[in-house]
Design an enzyme around this catalytic site. Structure first.
Site, PDB file in Angstrom:
ATOM      1  N   HIS A 149      15.055  17.049  14.300  1.00 53.54           N
ATOM      2  CA  HIS A 149      14.533  16.550  13.016  1.00 53.54           C
ATOM      3  C   HIS A 149      13.340  17.371  12.525  1.00 53.54           C
ATOM      4  O   HIS A 149      12.711  16.987  11.537  1.00 53.54           O
ATOM      5  CB  HIS A 149      14.153  15.062  13.098  1.00 53.54           C
ATOM      6  CG  HIS A 149      15.322  14.157  13.277  1.00 53.54           C
ATOM      7  ND1 HIS A 149      15.302  12.832  12.897  1.00 53.54           N
ATOM      8  CD2 HIS A 149      16.562  14.356  13.799  1.00 53.54           C
ATOM      9  CE1 HIS A 149      16.463  12.271  13.171  1.00 53.54           C
ATOM     10  NE2 HIS A 149      17.251  13.193  13.725  1.00 53.54           N
ATOM     11  N   ASP A 170      26.855  14.687  10.783  1.00 53.63           N
ATOM     12  CA  ASP A 170      25.792  14.732   9.778  1.00 53.63           C
ATOM     13  C   ASP A 170      24.460  15.110  10.412  1.00 53.63           C
ATOM     14  O   ASP A 170      24.223  14.875  11.597  1.00 53.63           O
ATOM     15  CB  ASP A 170      25.680  13.404   9.027  1.00 53.63           C
ATOM     16  CG  ASP A 170      25.382  12.209   9.936  1.00 53.63           C
ATOM     17  OD1 ASP A 170      25.902  12.182  11.069  1.00 53.63           O
ATOM     18  OD2 ASP A 170      24.632  11.306   9.511  1.00 53.63           O
ATOM     19  N   ASP A 216      20.697  18.541  17.406  1.00 60.62           N
ATOM     20  CA  ASP A 216      21.078  17.170  17.028  1.00 60.62           C
ATOM     21  C   ASP A 216      22.088  17.193  15.896  1.00 60.62           C
ATOM     22  O   ASP A 216      21.719  17.115  14.741  1.00 60.62           O
ATOM     23  CB  ASP A 216      19.822  16.407  16.618  1.00 60.62           C
ATOM     24  CG  ASP A 216      20.054  14.937  16.403  1.00 60.62           C
ATOM     25  OD1 ASP A 216      21.109  14.447  16.812  1.00 60.62           O
ATOM     26  OD2 ASP A 216      19.175  14.277  15.816  1.00 60.62           O
ATOM     27  N   HIS A 246      28.123  12.780  16.018  1.00 61.05           N
ATOM     28  CA  HIS A 246      28.045  12.780  14.553  1.00 61.05           C
ATOM     29  C   HIS A 246      27.918  14.193  14.025  1.00 61.05           C
ATOM     30  O   HIS A 246      27.256  15.055  14.621  1.00 61.05           O
ATOM     31  CB  HIS A 246      26.874  11.922  14.066  1.00 61.05           C
ATOM     32  CG  HIS A 246      25.519  12.342  14.560  1.00 61.05           C
ATOM     33  ND1 HIS A 246      24.725  13.238  13.880  1.00 61.05           N
ATOM     34  CD2 HIS A 246      24.819  11.983  15.656  1.00 61.05           C
ATOM     35  CE1 HIS A 246      23.581  13.409  14.543  1.00 61.05           C
ATOM     36  NE2 HIS A 246      23.619  12.655  15.627  1.00 61.05           N
ATOM     37  N   GLU A 262      24.060  12.847  22.113  1.00 59.84           N
ATOM     38  CA  GLU A 262      22.674  12.871  21.632  1.00 59.84           C
ATOM     39  C   GLU A 262      21.807  13.747  22.541  1.00 59.84           C
ATOM     40  O   GLU A 262      22.010  13.783  23.757  1.00 59.84           O
ATOM     41  CB  GLU A 262      22.102  11.452  21.594  1.00 59.84           C
ATOM     42  CG  GLU A 262      22.676  10.572  20.509  1.00 59.84           C
ATOM     43  CD  GLU A 262      22.307  11.029  19.109  1.00 59.84           C
ATOM     44  OE1 GLU A 262      21.334  11.793  18.949  1.00 59.84           O
ATOM     45  OE2 GLU A 262      22.998  10.623  18.167  1.00 59.84           O
ATOM     46  N   GLU A 291      25.532   8.828  10.936  1.00 60.24           N
ATOM     47  CA  GLU A 291      24.663   8.376  12.030  1.00 60.24           C
ATOM     48  C   GLU A 291      23.201   8.516  11.650  1.00 60.24           C
ATOM     49  O   GLU A 291      22.371   7.671  11.994  1.00 60.24           O
ATOM     50  CB  GLU A 291      24.947   9.167  13.303  1.00 60.24           C
ATOM     51  CG  GLU A 291      24.372   8.546  14.574  1.00 60.24           C
ATOM     52  CD  GLU A 291      22.926   8.949  14.870  1.00 60.24           C
ATOM     53  OE1 GLU A 291      22.304   8.332  15.754  1.00 60.24           O
ATOM     54  OE2 GLU A 291      22.407   9.901  14.230  1.00 60.24           O
ATOM     55  N   GLU A 292      22.881   9.577  10.927  1.00 59.94           N
ATOM     56  CA  GLU A 292      21.489   9.820  10.548  1.00 59.94           C
ATOM     57  C   GLU A 292      21.059   8.994   9.336  1.00 59.94           C
ATOM     58  O   GLU A 292      19.886   8.965   8.999  1.00 59.94           O
ATOM     59  CB  GLU A 292      21.279  11.313  10.247  1.00 59.94           C
ATOM     60  CG  GLU A 292      21.537  12.252  11.418  1.00 59.94           C
ATOM     61  CD  GLU A 292      20.495  12.145  12.524  1.00 59.94           C
ATOM     62  OE1 GLU A 292      19.649  11.227  12.472  1.00 59.94           O
ATOM     63  OE2 GLU A 292      20.533  12.978  13.441  1.00 59.94           O
TER      64      GLU A 292
END
Length: 380
Positions: free
Chosen positions: A352, A71, A103, A69, A166, A137-138
């Site tokens: 994150h 995003d 990520d 992903h 991931e 995805e997020e």
């Protein structure tokens, strides 16, 4: 000035694009241009304003797909960051800093560079190489990989193996790969009572008092013992709410939100039935809204896991450990195609978080691991 490797150059280009979910901000266009240059057929799939693409190179035979992903999660307060989140650079400790470094824009860069090199070295490779990339995805993940997989399934697209980028590693790149994930089942429980004055409890029915024994029993229940690949199923209450905030009113309803992370030893219907039995045993007036976030999936030892493990060993000298712990990923959607799925990416220590970062040299190692996996599975 130090010259960056091709992987780090591309990672920085991707990080500079502030693709906060569900935005893509040109990341996929950059990736598609690179793939087109080495012979991929490109198929953008923009669904409900979510940007996705499917790309494929090769002919008949097994298909190895790279998935990920573009995003990223929001940055949070910019003043909390030591350095701007979308101005990537490598610090004095060799850490590549920026939102998405771990990520998962670092993985995306490693995938692209590994494939470019493999195609140059093996232009007549066996089977096919594919990319499945999303910008959702997020976030809700409704119109990203899940929607693309539905289209691929409808036309019976072959997908034998998939590597999801991931950030799977814990201390050293490649020390852990995810060969499966637990299922995730959410419930929103409402227990009804009768509102009244606290001084006259005989005229009311307190749903907090009524529900408490049932909630305690649910929390203490042994749902299953797991198996060789999965830990036991867990039940966690994440939110309980009742009342209006005053001290003299017995509430009329209690709302409780909970989650199951479940192994292949349990089923969705089985968990729902057991919850209902416990609530009924306590004589509650209740209802539940259920939401299934994903079913469990497992890739047992076989061609993909063997190739990935051997590549990690060859590049880093370390043994990898397959694991099914952690949250969900888009691998749960891809696995519905009957695909062997593993997740392999950089160290996840700062994902994150404010000041997200990853060891820059790890991305070059990851590129080599992806390349070696391609060689083991598709080299002519």
């Amino acid at each position: 000035m130090t010259t960056l490797s091709p992987t780090l150059e591309l990672a920085c280009e991707l990080i500079r694009r502030a693709s906060v979910t569900p935005l893509d901000e040109g990341c996929q266009a950059l990736m598609m241009a690179r793939l087109a240059a080495c012979g991929f057929t490109l198929e953008p799939m923009n669904i409900e304003n979510v940007e996705n693409f499917w790309a494929r190179r090769g002919g008949e035979g097994p298909v190895l797909c790279f998935a990920g992903h573009t995003d990223v999660v929001p940055t949070g307060p910019l003043e909390a960051w030591q350095y701007p989140p979308f101005a990537p650079f490598i610090d004095e400790d060799g850490m590549l800093r920026g939102r998405g470094a771990a990520d998962m824009k670092g993985s995306l860069a490693a995938m692209i560079v590994a494939v470019e090199r493999f195609v140059a070295d093996h232009p007549q490779h066996q089977g096919a190489i594919a990319f499945l990339i999303t910008s959702d995805e997020e976030g809700p993940a409704l119109y990203g990989t899940q929607a693309v997989v539905e289209r691929l399934a409808a036309r019976r697209e072959r997908l034998d193996w998939c590597i999801v980028g991931e950030p799977s590693s814990t201390a050293l790149v490649g020390d852990i790969v995810k060969n499966g994930r637990r299922g995730s089942l959410n419930g929103k429980l409402r227990v009804k009572g009768v509102q009244g004055h606290v001084a006259y409890p005989h005229l009311a029915s307190n749903p907090i008092h009524l529900a408490a024994p049932a909630l305690a029993e649910l929390a203490a229940e042994h749902w299953d013992a797991g198996n060789a690949f999965f830990p036991p199923t867990s039940f966690q209450i994440s939110n309980v709410h009742a009342g209006s905030g005053t001290t003299n009113v017995i509430p009329g309803e209690l709302t409780c939100m909970f989650n199951f992370r479940f192994s292949t030893e349990s089923t969705v219907e089985g968990l729902k039935q057991r919850v209902a039995q416990i609530l009924e045993k306590h004589g509650l007036d209740w209802d539940i809204d259920w939401t299934l976030s994903g079913l469990p999936f497992l890739t047992e030892p076989g061609a993909l896991l063997d190739a990935v493990s051997a590549s990690i060993q060859a590049v880093t000298g370390r043994e990898t450990k397959p694991s099914t712990t952690g949250g969900t990923s888009d691998g749960r959607f891809i696995a519905t195609l009957g695909t062997q799925v593993v997740e392999l990416g950089p160290v996840n220590a700062t994902i994150h978080q404010v000041d997200e970062r990853v060891l820059a040299s790890d991305l070059d190692l990851l590129t080599e691991i992806y390349y070696q996996t391609l060689v083991r599975l598709l080299a002519a």
